[in-house]
Design a protein around this motif. Structure first.
Motif, PDB file in Angstrom:
ATOM      1  N   LEU B  49     -51.737 137.562 116.644  1.00 41.24           N
ATOM      2  CA  LEU B  49     -52.976 138.238 116.268  1.00 41.24           C
ATOM      3  C   LEU B  49     -52.702 139.659 115.777  1.00 41.24           C
ATOM      4  O   LEU B  49     -53.405 140.172 114.903  1.00 41.24           O
ATOM      5  CB  LEU B  49     -53.956 138.263 117.443  1.00 41.24           C
ATOM      6  N   LEU B  50     -51.668 140.294 116.335  1.00 37.86           N
ATOM      7  CA  LEU B  50     -51.353 141.661 115.913  1.00 37.86           C
ATOM      8  C   LEU B  50     -50.439 141.689 114.696  1.00 37.86           C
ATOM      9  O   LEU B  50     -50.116 142.765 114.189  1.00 37.86           O
ATOM     10  CB  LEU B  50     -50.703 142.426 117.073  1.00 37.86           C
ATOM     11  N   GLY B  51     -50.035 140.506 114.217  1.00 38.25           N
ATOM     12  CA  GLY B  51     -49.179 140.475 113.036  1.00 38.25           C
ATOM     13  C   GLY B  51     -47.729 140.812 113.322  1.00 38.25           C
ATOM     14  O   GLY B  51     -46.966 141.122 112.412  1.00 38.25           O
ATOM     15  N   THR B  52     -47.309 140.726 114.587  1.00 38.12           N
ATOM     16  CA  THR B  52     -45.917 140.970 114.962  1.00 38.12           C
ATOM     17  C   THR B  52     -45.160 139.659 114.866  1.00 38.12           C
ATOM     18  O   THR B  52     -45.135 138.881 115.811  1.00 38.12           O
ATOM     19  CB  THR B  52     -45.840 141.508 116.404  1.00 38.12           C
TER      20      THR B  52
ATOM     21  N   GLY C  43     -63.054 132.246 111.951  1.00 42.77           N
ATOM     22  CA  GLY C  43     -62.587 133.352 111.113  1.00 42.77           C
ATOM     23  C   GLY C  43     -61.209 133.841 111.524  1.00 42.77           C
ATOM     24  O   GLY C  43     -60.395 134.242 110.686  1.00 42.77           O
ATOM     25  N   MET C  44     -60.940 133.788 112.832  1.00 40.07           N
ATOM     26  CA  MET C  44     -59.629 134.222 113.321  1.00 40.07           C
ATOM     27  C   MET C  44     -58.521 133.303 112.822  1.00 40.07           C
ATOM     28  O   MET C  44     -57.474 133.765 112.368  1.00 40.07           O
ATOM     29  CB  MET C  44     -59.656 134.205 114.848  1.00 40.07           C
ATOM     30  N   ILE C  45     -58.756 131.987 112.910  1.00 42.52           N
ATOM     31  CA  ILE C  45     -57.759 131.030 112.429  1.00 42.52           C
ATOM     32  C   ILE C  45     -57.535 131.228 110.929  1.00 42.52           C
ATOM     33  O   ILE C  45     -56.402 131.257 110.450  1.00 42.52           O
ATOM     34  CB  ILE C  45     -58.226 129.589 112.732  1.00 42.52           C
ATOM     35  N   ARG C  46     -58.628 131.394 110.193  1.00 42.86           N
ATOM     36  CA  ARG C  46     -58.502 131.627 108.747  1.00 42.86           C
ATOM     37  C   ARG C  46     -57.671 132.863 108.456  1.00 42.86           C
ATOM     38  O   ARG C  46     -56.748 132.829 107.630  1.00 42.86           O
ATOM     39  CB  ARG C  46     -59.909 131.796 108.155  1.00 42.86           C
ATOM     40  N   ASP C  47     -57.967 133.968 109.152  1.00 42.20           N
ATOM     41  CA  ASP C  47     -57.239 135.208 108.887  1.00 42.20           C
ATOM     42  C   ASP C  47     -55.766 135.089 109.253  1.00 42.20           C
ATOM     43  O   ASP C  47     -54.897 135.621 108.552  1.00 42.20           O
ATOM     44  CB  ASP C  47     -57.891 136.375 109.636  1.00 42.20           C
ATOM     45  N   LEU C  48     -55.480 134.377 110.355  1.00 37.59           N
ATOM     46  CA  LEU C  48     -54.074 134.173 110.725  1.00 37.59           C
ATOM     47  C   LEU C  48     -53.345 133.418 109.619  1.00 37.59           C
ATOM     48  O   LEU C  48     -52.243 133.791 109.224  1.00 37.59           O
ATOM     49  CB  LEU C  48     -53.974 133.371 112.025  1.00 37.59           C
ATOM     50  N   LEU C  49     -53.971 132.348 109.096  1.00 36.14           N
ATOM     51  CA  LEU C  49     -53.316 131.545 108.067  1.00 36.14           C
ATOM     52  C   LEU C  49     -53.130 132.339 106.781  1.00 36.14           C
ATOM     53  O   LEU C  49     -52.169 132.143 106.042  1.00 36.14           O
ATOM     54  CB  LEU C  49     -54.124 130.265 107.791  1.00 36.14           C
ATOM     55  N   LEU C  50     -54.057 133.244 106.487  1.00 38.75           N
ATOM     56  CA  LEU C  50     -53.951 134.042 105.269  1.00 38.75           C
ATOM     57  C   LEU C  50     -53.083 135.282 105.472  1.00 38.75           C
ATOM     58  O   LEU C  50     -52.853 136.043 104.527  1.00 38.75           O
ATOM     59  CB  LEU C  50     -55.347 134.456 104.782  1.00 38.75           C
ATOM     60  N   THR C  52     -53.836 137.887 107.327  1.00 37.84           N
ATOM     61  CA  THR C  52     -54.649 139.083 107.533  1.00 37.84           C
ATOM     62  C   THR C  52     -54.622 139.439 109.008  1.00 37.84           C
ATOM     63  O   THR C  52     -55.421 138.928 109.788  1.00 37.84           O
ATOM     64  CB  THR C  52     -56.106 138.815 107.097  1.00 37.84           C
ATOM     65  N   THR C  53     -53.677 140.294 109.404  1.00 36.78           N
ATOM     66  CA  THR C  53     -53.585 140.653 110.815  1.00 36.78           C
ATOM     67  C   THR C  53     -53.671 142.159 110.974  1.00 36.78           C
ATOM     68  O   THR C  53     -53.131 142.883 110.155  1.00 36.78           O
ATOM     69  CB  THR C  53     -52.255 140.166 111.430  1.00 36.78           C
ATOM     70  N   PRO C  54     -54.321 142.662 112.045  1.00 34.39           N
ATOM     71  CA  PRO C  54     -55.122 141.843 112.951  1.00 34.39           C
ATOM     72  C   PRO C  54     -56.339 141.263 112.223  1.00 34.39           C
ATOM     73  O   PRO C  54     -56.804 141.855 111.255  1.00 34.39           O
ATOM     74  CB  PRO C  54     -55.546 142.823 114.045  1.00 34.39           C
ATOM     75  N   PRO C  55     -56.825 140.111 112.670  1.00 31.61           N
ATOM     76  CA  PRO C  55     -57.953 139.475 111.997  1.00 31.61           C
ATOM     77  C   PRO C  55     -59.151 140.419 111.873  1.00 31.61           C
ATOM     78  O   PRO C  55     -59.325 141.323 112.689  1.00 31.61           O
ATOM     79  CB  PRO C  55     -58.274 138.290 112.902  1.00 31.61           C
ATOM     80  N   MET C  56     -59.944 140.159 110.869  1.00 31.85           N
ATOM     81  CA  MET C  56     -61.097 140.994 110.544  1.00 31.85           C
ATOM     82  C   MET C  56     -61.960 141.301 111.767  1.00 31.85           C
ATOM     83  O   MET C  56     -62.503 142.401 111.899  1.00 31.85           O
ATOM     84  CB  MET C  56     -61.920 140.257 109.491  1.00 31.85           C
ATOM     85  N   VAL C  57     -62.080 140.329 112.668  1.00 31.50           N
ATOM     86  CA  VAL C  57     -62.953 140.498 113.818  1.00 31.50           C
ATOM     87  C   VAL C  57     -62.488 141.649 114.712  1.00 31.50           C
ATOM     88  O   VAL C  57     -63.288 142.228 115.448  1.00 31.50           O
ATOM     89  CB  VAL C  57     -63.033 139.181 114.607  1.00 31.50           C
ATOM     90  N   PHE C  58     -61.192 142.002 114.645  1.00 32.09           N
ATOM     91  CA  PHE C  58     -60.701 143.126 115.445  1.00 32.09           C
ATOM     92  C   PHE C  58     -60.869 144.450 114.708  1.00 32.09           C
ATOM     93  O   PHE C  58     -60.720 145.508 115.287  1.00 32.09           O
ATOM     94  CB  PHE C  58     -59.227 142.932 115.791  1.00 32.09           C
ATOM     95  N   ARG C  59     -61.141 144.365 113.417  1.00 33.48           N
ATOM     96  CA  ARG C  59     -61.306 145.606 112.642  1.00 33.48           C
ATOM     97  C   ARG C  59     -62.750 146.062 112.638  1.00 33.48           C
ATOM     98  O   ARG C  59     -63.053 147.229 112.489  1.00 33.48           O
ATOM     99  CB  ARG C  59     -60.846 145.373 111.206  1.00 33.48           C
ATOM    100  N   ASN C  60     -63.658 145.096 112.726  1.00 30.85           N
ATOM    101  CA  ASN C  60     -65.075 145.425 112.785  1.00 30.85           C
ATOM    102  C   ASN C  60     -65.609 144.821 114.072  1.00 30.85           C
ATOM    103  O   ASN C  60     -65.978 143.646 114.115  1.00 30.85           O
ATOM    104  CB  ASN C  60     -65.798 144.846 111.562  1.00 30.85           C
ATOM    105  N   GLU C  61     -65.642 145.627 115.100  1.00 33.79           N
ATOM    106  CA  GLU C  61     -65.895 145.067 116.428  1.00 33.79           C
ATOM    107  C   GLU C  61     -67.350 144.644 116.632  1.00 33.79           C
ATOM    108  O   GLU C  61     -67.690 144.108 117.677  1.00 33.79           O
ATOM    109  CB  GLU C  61     -65.475 146.072 117.494  1.00 33.79           C
ATOM    110  N   SER C  62     -68.200 144.885 115.634  1.00 30.70           N
ATOM    111  CA  SER C  62     -69.579 144.456 115.805  1.00 30.70           C
ATOM    112  C   SER C  62     -69.655 142.931 115.972  1.00 30.70           C
ATOM    113  O   SER C  62     -70.539 142.426 116.651  1.00 30.70           O
ATOM    114  CB  SER C  62     -70.435 144.916 114.618  1.00 30.70           C
TER     115      SER C  62
END
Lengths: 214, 214, 214
Positions: B49-52, C43-50, C52-62
């Protein structure tokens, strides 16, 4: 050569996933999902762990097309494929060996040590099957079936050994594939298995550290 | 210090995974797979998740070796370890605290906000156990067991609080570890638990939005 | 607009996860874990596969806050929400369409081909539900429920088609969302379903290539 075996293994693993879906009477979509998950799941997990994103399967879409083709084939002709089952099992052993060799190679190329290379061999070869089993709520066959993951692990160990001995890359790949394949075929033929401990869950309901209440 | 606790936690979690495998009468390979998955699974998910990538566990292979050692120990001496069960539970609480602290620290170092740091604490501490439970088809203990993940979450909240108050990193780590450990020990001793709602699944067979037919 | 739908979908999916936890009589933590996992898992699985880490959900905590709010709402007022169930199902279809459109867009932005874009649409839309179901040990509804993932897949196919035809991005998004939503609503109203094969597990106990002993 290794690419051809990779494609072959993907197709055979997709068949295995599709058959499982039929067994659970899933609909057409379920058959395709399990075919794709089983065919490319192991490689996807490997690529995620190695930081290869998007995973290779998204860069060369022929893998996904092969899985869909395998799923459709089983969906349309499951009855006619059933008598060929013994051949599918042999083909599956070939796929196991090819995936183990590719996983070990990618792990080595990613700079992993010996443990990591062996884990990549095992995860690539068996990860798709684990995803398949979890999706239909069965305990992963890899934890139960005699000498399936074990064959991939020993293939990976041999990969590391001949690599440490300075053998060229093609010899490493060939060794891993052959050891895995031969061990798996021997296990199918002679029923090899690993030891297990029975009847030792010491206090009922306290079999693990996180669930004191069972 | 924190490294020593990390190694200790990995070993204890590996024991927990291996005992679970024995309970399900898996073979030697199954014991080792569950030991590794439980010992390093949480850290692997966190690093992904952290991209490490590759995850830390592949860069320092002593973690994998520790898990294999723990698995072998349980496989060979499960009967003799059983009377020590209460001590294993206490050791597990120490591991929980150490993993929560390390997860929170890595989340903070990765630039996450408060929610993300708490999630990293909880996922690092409990992720391995979730993987272990899913592999043997049990509902993850973390969803059922009183005050296990909750302890790690509250430890993570305290980490975020003292961090926001400007405490140095070692105080942050120590606070998270201590709060998690003490809460877990208190929960084990006095049976703390969270409230739950019973008998409210409103219309049988329609308990979720995606499965209108149950 | 699409952001508003994304937030809306996250909230509705969190409700779905929380209701499932209530059905299984999990405690407050379990309700929140399933709410978060269902709301942001896809969204987390999608971001991991693409990658995009950390996944978007960790960047916008709303997003995480929305899931926690949805979980608390269900925990506190499950009984009063139950009569609104039919509306939750419609809202869920809107969320499905929004997530499919966002997943397809991110897949396209990540350079994926047609197959990959469709998979990203389907995984974003259904991944959270799959994680939710696996955590409570049910066969993922997506494999069983008539025309749920299928709607997202066909929405993704239409996204790829209008994209190939040169339509602007907003048309691509709108097409995917609308097709998915309408198909899902039609399926709910008229009970559309895909074909399946019954009674064909050819030899009992040999339904897959990796588990010759059943």
């Amino acid at each position: 050569m290794i690419y051809a075996l990779d494609v072959f293994g993907t197709f055979v693993f997709a068949l295995s996933g599709a058959f499982r879906a039929i067994k659970h009477e899933l609909d057409l979509l379920g058959v395709l999902v399990l075919a794709v998950a089983t065919g490319v799941g192991g490689g996807m997990i490997r690529d995620l762990l190695l930081g290869t994103t998007p995973p290779m399967v998204f860069r060369n879409e022929s893998y996904l097309a092969i899985c869909v083709a395998g799923g459709l084939l089983v969906f349309l002709a499951a009855g006619r494929l059933a008598p060929l089952w013994d051949w599918v099992m042999v083909a599956d052993a070939v796929g196991l060996g090819a995936f183990a060799a590719i996983g070990a190679q990618k792990g080595a190329a990613g700079g992993l040590g010996g443990f990591g290379i062996v884990m990549m061999a095992a995860m690539t070869a068996t990860g798709g099957g684990v995803v398949r089993d979890i999706l239909v709520m069965e305990i992963p066959a890899v934890l139960r079936t005699d000498f399936y993951a074990s064959a991939a692990i020993l293939g990976g160990v041999c990969f590391v050994a001949v690599r440490a001995a300075g053998a060229p890359e093609q010899v490493q790949l060939f060794t891993c594939l052959t050891v895995t394949l031969v061990l798996r075929l021997l296990a199918m033929r002679f029923g090899l298995s690993l030891p297990r401990i029975k009847g030792l869950a010491p206090r009922p309901g306290e079999g693990d550290a996180e669930d004191g209440k069972g």
